[in-house]
Motif scaffolding. Structure first.
Motif, PDB file in Angstrom:
ATOM      1  N   ASP A 106       4.475 -15.346  -7.357  1.00 23.16           N
ATOM      2  CA  ASP A 106       3.878 -16.599  -7.822  1.00 23.16           C
ATOM      3  C   ASP A 106       2.391 -16.431  -8.141  1.00 23.16           C
ATOM      4  N   THR A 107       1.710 -15.637  -7.344  1.00 20.56           N
ATOM      5  CA  THR A 107       0.264 -15.451  -7.544  1.00 20.56           C
ATOM      6  C   THR A 107      -0.056 -14.267  -8.449  1.00 20.56           C
ATOM      7  N   GLY A 108       0.931 -13.436  -8.760  1.00 20.03           N
ATOM      8  CA  GLY A 108       0.679 -12.249  -9.565  1.00 20.03           C
ATOM      9  C   GLY A 108      -0.013 -11.145  -8.801  1.00 20.03           C
ATOM     10  N   HIS A 109       0.219 -11.098  -7.491  1.00 19.35           N
ATOM     11  CA  HIS A 109      -0.419 -10.057  -6.688  1.00 19.35           C
ATOM     12  C   HIS A 109       0.092  -8.679  -7.072  1.00 19.35           C
ATOM     13  N   ARG A 110      -0.825  -7.733  -7.139  1.00 20.25           N
ATOM     14  CA  ARG A 110      -0.478  -6.346  -7.409  1.00 20.25           C
ATOM     15  C   ARG A 110      -1.171  -5.456  -6.383  1.00 20.25           C
ATOM     16  N   VAL A 111      -0.411  -4.522  -5.838  1.00 17.65           N
ATOM     17  CA  VAL A 111      -0.975  -3.591  -4.871  1.00 17.65           C
ATOM     18  C   VAL A 111      -1.830  -2.569  -5.603  1.00 17.65           C
ATOM     19  N   ALA A 112      -2.995  -2.255  -5.045  1.00 16.13           N
ATOM     20  CA  ALA A 112      -3.862  -1.233  -5.644  1.00 16.13           C
ATOM     21  C   ALA A 112      -3.150   0.108  -5.640  1.00 16.13           C
ATOM     22  N   GLU A 113      -3.173   0.788  -6.763  1.00 15.66           N
ATOM     23  CA  GLU A 113      -2.458   2.050  -6.885  1.00 15.66           C
ATOM     24  C   GLU A 113      -3.213   3.184  -6.207  1.00 15.66           C
ATOM     25  N   GLU A 117      -1.351   2.597   3.031  1.00 13.12           N
ATOM     26  CA  GLU A 117      -1.384   1.323   3.742  1.00 13.12           C
ATOM     27  C   GLU A 117      -2.637   1.220   4.599  1.00 13.12           C
ATOM     28  N   GLU A 118      -3.022   2.315   5.237  1.00 15.35           N
ATOM     29  CA  GLU A 118      -4.240   2.300   6.051  1.00 15.35           C
ATOM     30  C   GLU A 118      -5.463   1.994   5.203  1.00 15.35           C
ATOM     31  N   GLU A 119      -5.520   2.579   4.008  1.00 16.86           N
ATOM     32  CA  GLU A 119      -6.676   2.345   3.133  1.00 16.86           C
ATOM     33  C   GLU A 119      -6.706   0.900   2.635  1.00 16.86           C
ATOM     34  N   GLN A 120      -5.543   0.311   2.426  1.00 15.29           N
ATOM     35  CA  GLN A 120      -5.503  -1.075   1.970  1.00 15.29           C
ATOM     36  C   GLN A 120      -5.956  -2.044   3.064  1.00 15.29           C
ATOM     37  N   PHE A 121      -5.484  -1.828   4.281  1.00 15.76           N
ATOM     38  CA  PHE A 121      -5.727  -2.779   5.357  1.00 15.76           C
ATOM     39  C   PHE A 121      -6.973  -2.465   6.182  1.00 15.76           C
ATOM     40  N   TYR A 122      -7.301  -1.193   6.327  1.00 12.80           N
ATOM     41  CA  TYR A 122      -8.311  -0.802   7.317  1.00 12.80           C
ATOM     42  C   TYR A 122      -9.476  -0.022   6.720  1.00 12.80           C
ATOM     43  N   ASN A 123      -9.726  -0.156   5.424  1.00 10.79           N
ATOM     44  CA  ASN A 123     -10.857   0.567   4.845  1.00 10.79           C
ATOM     45  C   ASN A 123     -12.156   0.130   5.524  1.00 10.79           C
ATOM     46  N   GLY A 124     -13.009   1.110   5.764  1.00  9.79           N
ATOM     47  CA  GLY A 124     -14.285   0.837   6.418  1.00  9.79           C
ATOM     48  C   GLY A 124     -14.254   0.892   7.922  1.00  9.79           C
ATOM     49  N   LEU A 125     -13.087   1.197   8.513  1.00 16.00           N
ATOM     50  CA  LEU A 125     -12.983   1.274   9.963  1.00 16.00           C
ATOM     51  C   LEU A 125     -12.907   2.719  10.423  1.00 16.00           C
ATOM     52  N   PRO A 126     -13.482   3.037  11.582  1.00 18.19           N
ATOM     53  CA  PRO A 126     -13.359   4.383  12.134  1.00 18.19           C
ATOM     54  C   PRO A 126     -11.904   4.725  12.429  1.00 18.19           C
ATOM     55  N   ALA A 127     -11.587   6.010  12.391  1.00 19.26           N
ATOM     56  CA  ALA A 127     -10.205   6.456  12.575  1.00 19.26           C
ATOM     57  C   ALA A 127      -9.638   5.993  13.909  1.00 19.26           C
ATOM     58  N   GLU A 128     -10.461   5.972  14.960  1.00 18.49           N
ATOM     59  CA  GLU A 128      -9.949   5.585  16.267  1.00 18.49           C
ATOM     60  C   GLU A 128      -9.579   4.103  16.313  1.00 18.49           C
ATOM     61  N   VAL A 129     -10.310   3.273  15.569  1.00 16.44           N
ATOM     62  CA  VAL A 129      -9.982   1.855  15.519  1.00 16.44           C
ATOM     63  C   VAL A 129      -8.711   1.641  14.704  1.00 16.44           C
ATOM     64  N   PHE A 170      -6.118  -7.496  -0.858  1.00 13.64           N
ATOM     65  CA  PHE A 170      -6.291  -8.619  -1.767  1.00 13.64           C
ATOM     66  C   PHE A 170      -7.654  -8.439  -2.439  1.00 13.64           C
ATOM     67  N   LEU A 171      -7.648  -7.924  -3.650  1.00 13.83           N
ATOM     68  CA  LEU A 171      -8.901  -7.629  -4.335  1.00 13.83           C
ATOM     69  C   LEU A 171      -9.694  -8.912  -4.572  1.00 13.83           C
ATOM     70  N   ALA A 172     -11.023  -8.774  -4.602  1.00 15.94           N
ATOM     71  CA  ALA A 172     -11.900  -9.942  -4.649  1.00 15.94           C
ATOM     72  C   ALA A 172     -11.622 -10.817  -5.872  1.00 15.94           C
ATOM     73  N   ASP A 173     -11.439 -10.226  -7.050  1.00 15.36           N
ATOM     74  CA  ASP A 173     -11.182 -11.026  -8.247  1.00 15.36           C
ATOM     75  C   ASP A 173      -9.875 -11.807  -8.110  1.00 15.36           C
ATOM     76  N   PHE A 174      -8.881 -11.182  -7.512  1.00 12.79           N
ATOM     77  CA  PHE A 174      -7.604 -11.860  -7.277  1.00 12.79           C
ATOM     78  C   PHE A 174      -7.800 -13.046  -6.341  1.00 12.79           C
ATOM     79  N   GLN A 175      -8.535 -12.865  -5.261  1.00 16.59           N
ATOM     80  CA  GLN A 175      -8.746 -13.951  -4.305  1.00 16.59           C
ATOM     81  C   GLN A 175      -9.551 -15.087  -4.919  1.00 16.59           C
TER      82      GLN A 175
END
Length: 214
Positions: A106-113, A117-129, A170-175
């Motif tokens: 419905d929203t036209g969401h597209r996953v970044a190619e 999954e870790e990079e999509q959800f947890y980018n910017g976090l240390p590996a231990e977190v 959820f990319l900023a332009d999409f949001q």
């Protein structure tokens, strides 16, 4: 003193807020961090709402924060209790009658190619977190995925949308587009990725408490 009700996203848990909660308490506020019954194969939107309402108890001056998929649950609380403010954080903004399973098309969401999954959800976090976050994730087998969102309209409650500029899920332009189309608002923005409550808890606490002054 406000009561911040922090609702986790899909497959998440109260642990997702464990860095933000003490920041809010340290600023003089109360915090409620419910666990949605996502592991219950019979639980739907009604059970999600009751889990949050039960956790709130007799607290007042409620600021309900829904992260990601938690945005489907956050407005339901205002249908049962007086809510001062709704904050949708990196959200899936629902519309009346929409099934969560349909939201993506419905929203036209597209996953970044090309991103894990870790990079999509947890980018910017240390590996231990990231590793600790994975240990606290939960299988979501609840039935609300195929239930129509039950509200006829958005609650008559002030609502803020706060997006993370570096969100790779959820990319900023999409949001920005979805917030404009569904709520008619331009979202506020904060540095960080999708799991901004883990990467920037102090800044997020500052933004949330600043909303109390609006």
């Amino acid at each position: 003193m406000a009561t911040f009700v922090l609702i986790h996203g899909g497959g998440g848990s109260a642990w997702d807020w464990h860095l933000l909660a003490p920041e809010l308490v340290g600023r003089g506020h109360d915090v409620v961090v419910p666990e949605l019954p996502i592991g219950d194969a019979s639980a739907g939107f009604a059970e999600f709402r009751e889990a949050v309402v039960g956790a709130i108890g007799d607290r007042g001056d409620l600021v309900v924060v829904g992260h990601s998929y938690g945005a489907f649950t956050a407005p339901l609380i205002a249908d049962r209790l007086p809510v001062r403010l709704i904050v949708l954080l990196a959200p899936m903004v629902p519309k009346p009658g929409e099934r969560p399973g349909d939201w993506w098309d419905d929203t036209g969401h597209r996953v970044a190619e090309g991103l894990s999954e870790e990079e999509q959800f947890y980018n910017g976090l240390p590996a231990e977190v990231v590793a600790e976050a994975a240990a606290h994730s939960r299988a979501q087998v609840s039935v609300e995925w195929n239930e129509p969102w039950p509200l006829d309209a958005w609650p008559a409650v002030p609502t803020k949308v706060l997006i993370a500029r570096d969100d790779q899920f959820f990319l900023a332009d999409f949001q920005r587009r979805v917030a404009a189309e569904r709520l008619g608002v331009a979202p506020d923005e904060i540095d960080g990725g999708h799991s901004v409550a883990l990467s920037h808890p102090e800044r997020l606490a500052d933004r949330l408490t600043a909303y109390l002054l609006d």
